[in-house]
Write an enzyme that holds these catalytic residues in place. Structure first.
Site, short mmCIF file in Angstrom:
data_model
loop_
_atom_site.label_atom_id
_atom_site.label_comp_id
_atom_site.label_asym_id
_atom_site.label_seq_id
_atom_site.Cartn_x
_atom_site.Cartn_y
_atom_site.Cartn_z
N HIS A 84 50.56 33.46 92.23
CA HIS A 84 50.47 32.09 92.77
C HIS A 84 49.19 31.91 93.60
O HIS A 84 49.19 31.21 94.62
CB HIS A 84 51.69 31.77 93.65
CG HIS A 84 52.99 31.76 92.91
ND1 HIS A 84 53.55 30.61 92.41
CD2 HIS A 84 53.84 32.76 92.59
CE1 HIS A 84 54.70 30.91 91.80
NE2 HIS A 84 54.90 32.20 91.89
N ASN A 157 60.30 27.27 91.85
CA ASN A 157 59.40 27.03 90.73
C ASN A 157 59.77 25.73 90.04
O ASN A 157 60.81 25.14 90.35
CB ASN A 157 59.51 28.17 89.71
CG ASN A 157 58.70 29.41 90.09
OD1 ASN A 157 57.80 29.34 90.93
ND2 ASN A 157 59.03 30.53 89.49
FE1 HDD Z 1 57.47 34.97 94.16
C1 HDD Z 1 54.70 34.00 95.84
C2 HDD Z 1 58.26 31.68 93.55
C3 HDD Z 1 60.07 35.97 92.13
C4 HDD Z 1 56.97 38.14 95.10
N1 HDD Z 1 56.64 33.20 94.60
C5 HDD Z 1 55.49 33.00 95.29
C6 HDD Z 1 55.21 31.61 95.40
C7 HDD Z 1 56.20 30.94 94.76
C8 HDD Z 1 57.11 31.95 94.26
C9 HDD Z 1 56.34 29.45 94.58
C10 HDD Z 1 53.98 30.99 96.06
C11 HDD Z 1 54.24 30.63 97.50
C12 HDD Z 1 53.02 29.95 98.08
O1 HDD Z 1 52.69 28.85 97.62
O2 HDD Z 1 52.40 30.54 98.96
N2 HDD Z 1 58.84 34.02 93.00
C13 HDD Z 1 59.06 32.66 92.97
C14 HDD Z 1 60.27 32.39 92.23
C15 HDD Z 1 60.77 33.58 91.82
C16 HDD Z 1 59.87 34.61 92.32
C17 HDD Z 1 60.86 31.01 92.01
C18 HDD Z 1 62.01 33.88 91.04
C19 HDD Z 1 63.07 33.18 91.08
N3 HDD Z 1 58.34 36.73 93.68
C20 HDD Z 1 59.43 36.93 92.85
C21 HDD Z 1 59.80 38.32 92.87
C22 HDD Z 1 58.93 38.96 93.73
C23 HDD Z 1 58.02 37.92 94.21
C24 HDD Z 1 60.96 38.93 92.10
C25 HDD Z 1 58.85 40.38 94.15
C26 HDD Z 1 59.82 41.24 94.16
N4 HDD Z 1 56.03 35.92 95.21
C27 HDD Z 1 56.07 37.23 95.52
C28 HDD Z 1 54.97 37.64 96.47
C29 HDD Z 1 54.21 36.28 96.69
C30 HDD Z 1 55.00 35.33 95.85
C31 HDD Z 1 54.16 38.81 96.04
C32 HDD Z 1 52.71 36.28 96.45
C33 HDD Z 1 52.10 35.50 97.58
C34 HDD Z 1 53.17 35.32 98.53
O3 HDD Z 1 54.31 35.87 98.05
O4 HDD Z 1 53.09 34.77 99.60
O5 HDD Z 1 55.51 38.11 97.65
#
Ligand code: HDD
Length: 703
Positions: A84, A157
């Site tokens: 993202h 999402n």
């Molecule tokens: Fe995630 C960012 C949504 C599964 C780990 N995720 C991130 C963002 C969104 C989502 C909208 C951007 C937030 C922003 O604008 O700063 N992610 C989802 C959805 C998931 C999902 C709807 C499943 C239902 N994500 C998911 C899993 C993991 C992560 C299973 C890890 C185990 N996601 C992350 C992260 C991020 C992230 C690495 C990257 C940047 C951040 O968090 O701030 O932690």
């Protein structure tokens, strides 16, 4: 007045200092303009030349202004989000329609009309920060609600399911989607071997694959897409009673997507298409709105539902548990500074408030670890919660202190608990009455690494999604599979994916196999559970079945040449304004054109920079000479033939015929072409036709 204030008075003599509009002091030479200073507040006398010895001599180390300026520049970048990375944020508010106190004690849902400040960040997932907006991808829809009882982040999402059931597979799915590690490409796309290798080996991803191959993955605008919390959460009321909930954001503007050929071209013409659209809409005062819909259900429903409500690869059809619309989210303010707000905002699924709680969805449980952890790496220390965009709007009191960039350390004498200092020095105390309490669900069982049996059906809901699409949408899904798999070098990966699709729908598998030129249809992949083939379709899953029936918020590109009929142009503008649609004047030169009444109008865009893919519908207002001129311009021919190929409505005057002839369209003027002017249909008729957004009847002719 204390000593400090006196010192300030001396230092800020009237002749050097002015008060800015926000009340802030700045140094000035007295001409109404701020004086440039260093970060230490030293007024800079020369920002053009470094300090050097002699006219052509070496630079001097003592040049603190130069060193500070370059030092700070060298450190401007922070790591981009690991997923993202490319996003765009805006401020707004959430307004509750009616009290939900019977189902949750969450403060923001207690009174009708209650408003809660909000910040929303939309994003793509796979691309890096500088990638293009219209990648085929999931869109992030992350909402931070600054409630009076702390921050609630609903990190969702625009697709209600996910690729995987267990968070331990997250690094794998993301690695597979991101550029391949040896070559560092392709950027921002899943159309490559690694992604489809992984996906075809992970049957649980099939439902999500159907969504990302659908038009949901190429939205026309952030304003025209839905949002989903994905997981099942709990709402808990003051008595401690829990109700399961799934969160939905429904855009009041209606749903709309582009077509793939259009997306590919938009990415070249305007890589910022989505962020520009949101920025423009908010600045125009056309604030986008979404309604929050809740699917509420109890344990009984969860037990009898055909799928596990803890499985994030499943939906609960809206027809089975209808949405209760409980409030609206309005985005009414763009950011003041992109980096400070959109880049530094830190969402965390663990940020919930009293009255909301987690469930055992294994993806959610894993996410709860990941988000806080990633912010440390990205934002450099534990104090990012003190940044304005992340800070709660309610009072905060705790004994956490120090660390990089600490700005809000505890001010009382005690920084530990328990302590025996009086209240003004002893700091905060826990509050069992108002504080967050976890829902006391019963948990037991042996510790094991296993996937619940109830998560084993990977295909039935993929089929449900496909069967719920309109024929045009099904065609787009098949075309997307063909496009993406055709980019895979390895034939065995293509074949394996088609074998997986046989468990969804044989017709789909056959169309894709034909599109790939497979000699024969492979046997279906072995499935853990046989596909349930007769699930009742869910019309709520189709974009086209839920059309907005308005052209409001959409944009018409009006291609004009010298001599354009001024009256007709004014009529078209007025009709668009009445529909709350926007227009842009596109002309061969940006300086504009002379109109039939002897006036001159400026253009908004030069033709070469404004292909028709940037518009929802187009109009050709020209003269015989103008059309002949346009017929010779490649950009004008593309303008028309792309609008046709993308099933757009096209308003035209008879004189435009030379342009149609030059593109071979003169024999294809179907009912998506609306003749206006010269006693033909009024411009308002064109706008009425545009309410259908696209002339989908044409699709069969062009594919
Ligand atoms: Fe995630 C960012 C949504 C599964 C780990 N995720 C991130 C963002 C969104 C989502 C909208 C951007 C937030 C922003 O604008 O700063 N992610 C989802 C959805 C998931 C999902 C709807 C499943 C239902 N994500 C998911 C899993 C993991 C992560 C299973 C890890 C185990 N996601 C992350 C992260 C991020 C992230 C690495 C990257 C940047 C951040 O968090 O701030 O932690």
């Amino acid at each position: 007045m204390g000593d400090k204030a006196k010192r300030d008075e001396v230092r800020y003599g009237e002749e050097m200092v002015e008060r800015g509009a926000g009340g802030e002091l700045h140094q000035t030479a007295g001409d109404g303009r701020k004086s440039l200073t260093t970060q230490q507040g030293i007024v800079v006398s020369d920002d053009q030349n470094t300090l050097r010895a002699g006219e052509r001599g070496p630079d001097l180390l003592e040049d603190f202004h130069f060193r500070e300026k370059i030092f700070h520049f060298d450190h401007e970048r922070i790591p981009e989000r690991v997923v993202h990375a490319r996003g765009f944020g805006a401020h707004g508010f959430f307004e509750t329609y009616e009290s939900l106190s019977d189902i949750t004690r969450a403060d923001l849902f207690q009174q009708s009309g209650q408003r809660t400040e909000a910040f929303v960040r939309f994003s793509t997932v796979a691309g890096s920060r500088g990638s293009f907006d219209l990648a085929r991808d999931v869109r992030g829809f992350a909402v931070k609600l600054y409630t009076r009882e702390g921050n609630w982040d609903l990190v969702g999402n625009n697709i209600p399911v996910f690729f995987i059931q267990d968070a331990i597979k997250f690094p794998d799915v993301i690695h597979a989607a991101k550029p391949e590690p040896d070559r560092g490409f392709p950027q921002a796309q899943t159309a490559h071997d690694n992604f489809w290798d992984f996906a075809s080996l992970m049957p649980e991803s099939t439902h999500m694959l159907m969504w990302i191959m659908s038009d949901r993955a190429i939205p026309r605008s952030f304003r025209f897409m839905e949002g989903f919390g994905v997981h099942t959460f709990r709402l808990v009321n003051a008595e401690g009673r829990s109700t399961f909930v799934k969160f939905h954001w429904k855009p009041k503007q209606g749903l709309q997507s582009v077509v793939w050929n259009e997306a590919v071209k938009i990415n070249g013409a305007d890589p910022d298409f989505h962020r520009r659209d949101l920025w423009d809409a908010i600045n125009r005062g056309a604030y986008p709105e979404w309604e929050l819909g809740l699917q509420l259900f109890d344990d009984d429903f969860a037990d009898r539902f055909a799928f596990d409500v803890l499985d994030p690869t499943k939906i609960i059809p809206e027809e089975e548990v209808p949405l209760r619309r409980v409030g609206r989210l309005v985005l009414d303010r763009v950011v003041d500074n992109f980096f400070a707000e959109t880049e530094q905002v830190a969402f965390c699924t663990q940020n919930i408030v009293p009255g909301i709680d987690f469930t055992n969805d294994p993806l959610l449980q894993g996410r709860n670890f990941s988000y806080l952890d990633t912010q440390l790496k990205r934002l450099g220390g534990p104090n990012f919660t003190q940044l304005r965009v992340n800070a709660p709007r309610c009072p905060v009191a705790h004994f956490q202190q120090d660390g990089h960039m600490a700005m809000a350390n505890p001010t009382s004498r005690a920084n530990y608990e328990p302590n025996s200092w009086p209240p003004d020095e002893g700091g905060p105390r826990e509050d069992p009455m108002r504080g967050f309490t976890t829902y006391p669900s019963q948990e037991s069982g042996p510790k094991r690494r296993l996937r619940a049996e109830s998560f084993a059906d990977h295909y039935s809901q993929a089929r449900l999604f496909y069967m719920s699409q309109a024929p045009v949408e099904r065609r787009h899904i098949a075309d997307a599979f063909v496009f993406e798999l055709s980019k895979c070098d390895r034939a065995d990966i293509r074949t394996r994916m088609v074998a997986g699709l046989r468990n969804v729908d044989d017709d789909l598998a056959r169309i894709v196999a034909d599109g790939l030129g497979l000699a024969e249809l492979p046997d279906p992949l072995p499935a853990a559970r046989e596909t349930v083939r007769d699930l009742t379709p869910s019309p709520a899953l189709s974009i086209m079945a839920n059309g907005p029936e308005t052209f409001a918020g959409r944009k018409i590109g009006i291609l004009v040449t010298d001599g354009v009929d001024a009256e007709l142009l004014a009529g078209l503008r007025a009709a668009a304004a009445k529909e709350k649609a926007n227009v842009e004047i596109v002309a061969p030169v940006v300086g504009g054109v002379d109109t039939s009444d002897g006036n001159h109008i400026a253009a908004d865009q030069k033709l070469e920079g404004a292909p028709s893919v940037l518009y929802d519908a187009v109009a050709l207002l020209t003269t015989k000479e103008g059309a002949a001129q346009l017929a010779n311009l490649p950009a004008a021919r593309d303008f028309v033939s792309d609008a046709y190929a993308h099933c757009k409505f096209i308003a035209y005057v008879d004189e435009a015929n030379a342009l149609f002839a030059a593109t071979g369209l003169d024999t294809h003027l179907d009912d998506g072409f609306v003749r206006i002017g010269n006693g033909q249909r009024p411009a308002t008729d064109f706008l009425t036709r545009c309410r259908q957004l696209r002339s989908w009847g044409r699709q069969a002719t062009i594919s």
